[in-house]
Design a protein around this motif. Structure first.
Motif, short mmCIF file in Angstrom:
data_model
loop_
_atom_site.label_atom_id
_atom_site.label_comp_id
_atom_site.label_asym_id
_atom_site.label_seq_id
_atom_site.Cartn_x
_atom_site.Cartn_y
_atom_site.Cartn_z
N ASN A 10 0.77 -1.30 -0.02
CA ASN A 10 0.08 0.05 -0.06
C ASN A 10 0.85 1.17 0.09
OD1 ASN A 10 -2.50 -1.35 0.08
ND2 ASN A 10 -2.05 -1.74 2.20
N GLY A 11 1.89 1.05 -0.12
CA GLY A 11 3.10 2.11 -0.01
C GLY A 11 3.22 2.72 -1.45
N SER A 12 4.00 3.84 -1.44
CA SER A 12 4.26 4.43 -2.85
C SER A 12 5.61 4.42 -3.28
CB SER A 12 3.72 6.10 -2.86
OG SER A 12 4.17 6.78 -4.05
N THR A 13 6.13 3.82 -4.27
CA THR A 13 7.47 3.65 -4.61
C THR A 13 7.64 3.94 -6.07
OG1 THR A 13 7.63 1.76 -3.01
CG2 THR A 13 9.29 2.04 -4.80
N THR A 14 8.65 5.01 -6.23
CA THR A 14 8.94 5.67 -7.51
C THR A 14 9.90 4.56 -8.43
OG1 THR A 14 11.03 6.73 -6.91
CG2 THR A 14 8.98 7.95 -6.33
N ASP A 15 9.97 4.99 -9.71
CA ASP A 15 10.97 4.19 -10.72
C ASP A 15 12.34 4.11 -10.06
OD1 ASP A 15 8.73 3.00 -12.04
OD2 ASP A 15 8.66 4.90 -13.19
N ALA A 16 12.61 5.32 -9.90
CA ALA A 16 14.00 5.66 -9.25
C ALA A 16 14.27 4.74 -8.07
CB ALA A 16 14.27 7.14 -9.23
N GLU A 17 13.26 4.75 -7.11
CA GLU A 17 13.49 3.98 -5.90
C GLU A 17 13.66 2.50 -6.11
OE1 GLU A 17 11.53 6.79 -2.45
OE2 GLU A 17 10.16 5.42 -3.64
N PHE A 18 12.94 2.02 -7.11
CA PHE A 18 13.00 0.82 -7.29
C PHE A 18 14.36 0.39 -7.86
CE2 PHE A 18 8.27 0.05 -7.05
CZ PHE A 18 8.52 -1.44 -6.33
N SER A 19 14.71 1.35 -8.97
CA SER A 19 16.13 1.11 -9.56
C SER A 19 17.41 1.31 -8.32
CB SER A 19 16.42 2.31 -10.44
OG SER A 19 17.69 2.05 -11.09
N VAL A 82 23.77 2.26 -27.14
CA VAL A 82 23.46 2.17 -25.67
C VAL A 82 22.24 1.55 -25.62
CG1 VAL A 82 25.10 4.18 -25.27
CG2 VAL A 82 22.67 4.50 -25.49
N LEU A 83 22.00 0.89 -24.35
CA LEU A 83 20.65 0.89 -23.87
C LEU A 83 20.56 1.86 -22.96
CD1 LEU A 83 20.47 -2.94 -22.90
CD2 LEU A 83 19.12 -1.81 -24.62
N ARG A 84 19.36 2.80 -23.09
CA ARG A 84 18.96 4.02 -22.46
C ARG A 84 18.02 4.03 -21.66
NH1 ARG A 84 18.86 9.32 -26.00
NH2 ARG A 84 21.05 9.15 -25.92
N LEU A 85 18.20 3.85 -20.33
CA LEU A 85 17.01 4.17 -19.45
C LEU A 85 16.49 5.67 -19.19
CD1 LEU A 85 15.35 2.99 -17.14
CD2 LEU A 85 17.30 3.04 -15.59
N GLU A 86 15.20 5.78 -19.19
CA GLU A 86 14.70 7.20 -19.11
C GLU A 86 13.50 7.12 -18.04
OE1 GLU A 86 14.18 11.19 -21.80
OE2 GLU A 86 14.67 9.33 -22.81
N TYR A 87 13.65 8.07 -17.30
CA TYR A 87 12.51 8.12 -16.39
C TYR A 87 11.66 9.11 -16.78
CZ TYR A 87 15.06 4.85 -13.13
OH TYR A 87 15.74 3.84 -12.43
N GLY A 88 10.70 9.54 -15.96
CA GLY A 88 9.70 10.61 -16.25
C GLY A 88 8.76 10.27 -17.25
N SER A 89 8.29 10.73 -18.46
CA SER A 89 7.12 10.68 -19.23
C SER A 89 7.67 9.32 -20.06
CB SER A 89 6.97 11.70 -20.17
OG SER A 89 8.30 12.17 -20.89
N VAL A 90 8.95 9.01 -20.18
CA VAL A 90 9.31 7.81 -20.88
C VAL A 90 9.08 6.66 -20.32
CG1 VAL A 90 11.15 6.68 -22.45
CG2 VAL A 90 10.83 9.29 -22.35
N ASN A 91 9.90 6.63 -19.14
CA ASN A 91 9.95 5.25 -18.21
C ASN A 91 10.08 3.87 -19.10
OD1 ASN A 91 9.72 6.54 -16.00
ND2 ASN A 91 7.46 5.91 -15.66
N THR A 114 22.83 9.10 -14.66
CA THR A 114 22.23 9.57 -13.21
C THR A 114 21.19 8.78 -12.59
OG1 THR A 114 20.29 10.35 -14.69
CG2 THR A 114 22.35 11.80 -14.47
N ASP A 115 20.87 9.04 -11.57
CA ASP A 115 20.09 8.21 -10.65
C ASP A 115 18.65 8.44 -10.84
OD1 ASP A 115 22.35 7.14 -9.37
OD2 ASP A 115 22.25 8.72 -7.70
N SER A 116 18.37 9.37 -11.33
CA SER A 116 16.83 9.54 -11.60
C SER A 116 16.37 10.04 -12.78
CB SER A 116 16.12 10.31 -10.48
OG SER A 116 17.10 11.80 -10.56
N GLY A 117 17.32 10.16 -13.85
CA GLY A 117 16.85 10.74 -15.14
C GLY A 117 17.15 9.79 -16.18
N ILE A 118 18.21 10.13 -16.83
CA ILE A 118 18.90 9.10 -18.02
C ILE A 118 19.99 8.34 -17.48
CG2 ILE A 118 19.56 9.00 -20.20
CD1 ILE A 118 18.03 11.40 -20.81
N TYR A 119 20.24 6.98 -17.82
CA TYR A 119 21.12 6.18 -17.52
C TYR A 119 21.45 5.62 -18.89
CZ TYR A 119 24.55 3.02 -15.20
OH TYR A 119 25.68 2.51 -15.00
N GLU A 120 22.87 5.45 -19.33
CA GLU A 120 23.15 4.92 -20.41
C GLU A 120 24.15 3.79 -20.36
OE1 GLU A 120 22.30 8.80 -23.38
OE2 GLU A 120 24.42 8.21 -22.56
#
Length: 314
Positions: A10-19, A82-91, A114-120
């Motif tokens: 029942n908690g709220s966990t962001t994608d960046a936190e899971f990562s 690269v494999l580009r991980l992108e958070y935000g609207s892309v996820n 980066t930890d919370s934006g883009i990771y390549e």
């Protein structure tokens, strides 16, 4: 100080936190496939099907993907697939060609991690020649990091982790020398270190110090001390040298033999007609002696014959 724990139903966990959580267990690495190839068919590269982890996120591709490469300019450049991980609207995690900067001596582009934006995460470099209109296989450099190697690194033990290891507890298997590259023999103060534990030990690495008698050595740096430490009695053999010399001519001919490394007059034996006998040569010293041939038919008598000799120093 802010305290934070997750995930909960029942908690709220962001994608960046899971990562941030899963990257500790599943760091970025290729699990299988994702080979980057080129076939000179144009400005493109192909990426084979495969799987990977990117900062704890799982990526999978079940078919070959073709990626476009920008045309070459006046100077060469290096692009990176690269494999580009992108958070935000892309996820999402997607294959991308990251374009480098043209230069006389080009370098691969700096990756965004980066930890919370883009990771390549890099898969391969592409050397794009000046004015290039095609990409050949030789233009690619593999940059994949594989999951087994990363996982082993996570589990690797260093010597500091096992400072009080009791070798008697190692009862099976082989402990590779690479696992103990900086082993300090001075730390082995009791017990016996069996040769099976270091089967490929290179003795040329023993460049200083002395191996004690209890360890199979002599506890000495010179021969006299070694003999004393090993309990050898006076008069024990100190040097053995043997050889063969050609003797020719009539009976009673002579030939000189040179010795090396003797510190006193040795005992000499000479073989004649398959029989060894004590020689009574002349000029016997610590550096040489003279063999006088015997009757015809014996060693050196009458015709050219190879005479074997053995000198023993005491």
């Amino acid at each position: 100080m802010t305290q934070r724990s997750y995930p909960f139903v029942n908690g709220s966990t962001t994608d960046a936190e899971f990562s941030a959580m899963f990257k500790q267990v599943f760091p970025s690495a290729v699990i299988s496939g994702l080979t980057v190839s080129a076939d000179s068919s144009g400005l493109n590269v192909k990426v084979a099907a495969g799987t990977a982890y990117v900062r704890g996120h799982f990526y999978s591709s079940n078919a070959q993907e073709t990626l476009a490469v920008d045309a070459g300019s006046a100077q060469a450049r290096i692009d990176t697939v690269v494999l580009r991980l992108e958070y935000g609207s892309v996820n999402d995690v997607r294959l991308v060609v990251k374009k480098g900067t043209p230069a006389a001596s080009p370098a691969a582009p700096t990756l965004t991690q980066t930890d919370s934006g883009i990771y390549e995460f890099p898969l391969a470099n592409i050397a794009v020649a000046a004015s290039a209109v095609t990409i050949a296989p030789g233009n690619l450099t593999d940059r994949r990091t594989y999951w087994p190697a990363v996982f082993k690194a996570l589990l690797a033990l260093v010597a500091a982790d096992i400072p009080n290891l009791d070798t008697s507890k190692i009862t099976s298997g082989v402990l590779a020398l690479a696992r103990i590259p900086d082993l300090d023999a001075a730390k082995i103060v009791s017990g016996a270190f069996h040769v099976d534990r270091i089967p490929n030990h290179d003795t040329s690495k023993l460049t200083s110090g002395q191996l004690p008698v209890a360890r199979g050595g002599t506890s000495a740096g010179d021969a006299p001390t070694a003999r004393a430490n090993l309990g050898l009695e006076n008069g024990a053999v100190t040097k053995i040298q043997r050889g063969t010399v050609a003797v020719s001519g009539a009976p009673n001919g002579q030939v000189d033999v040179t010795l090396t490394g003797f510190t006193s007059t040795p005992l000499v034996l000479v073989q004649a007609t398959s029989i060894w006998y004590f020689a009574f040569p002349t000029l016997i010293t610590s550096t040489g002696f003279r063999i006088q041939t015997r009757a015809t038919g014996e060693a050196g008598g009458g015709s050219s014959t190879n005479v074997q000799w053995l000198a023993v120093g005491v």
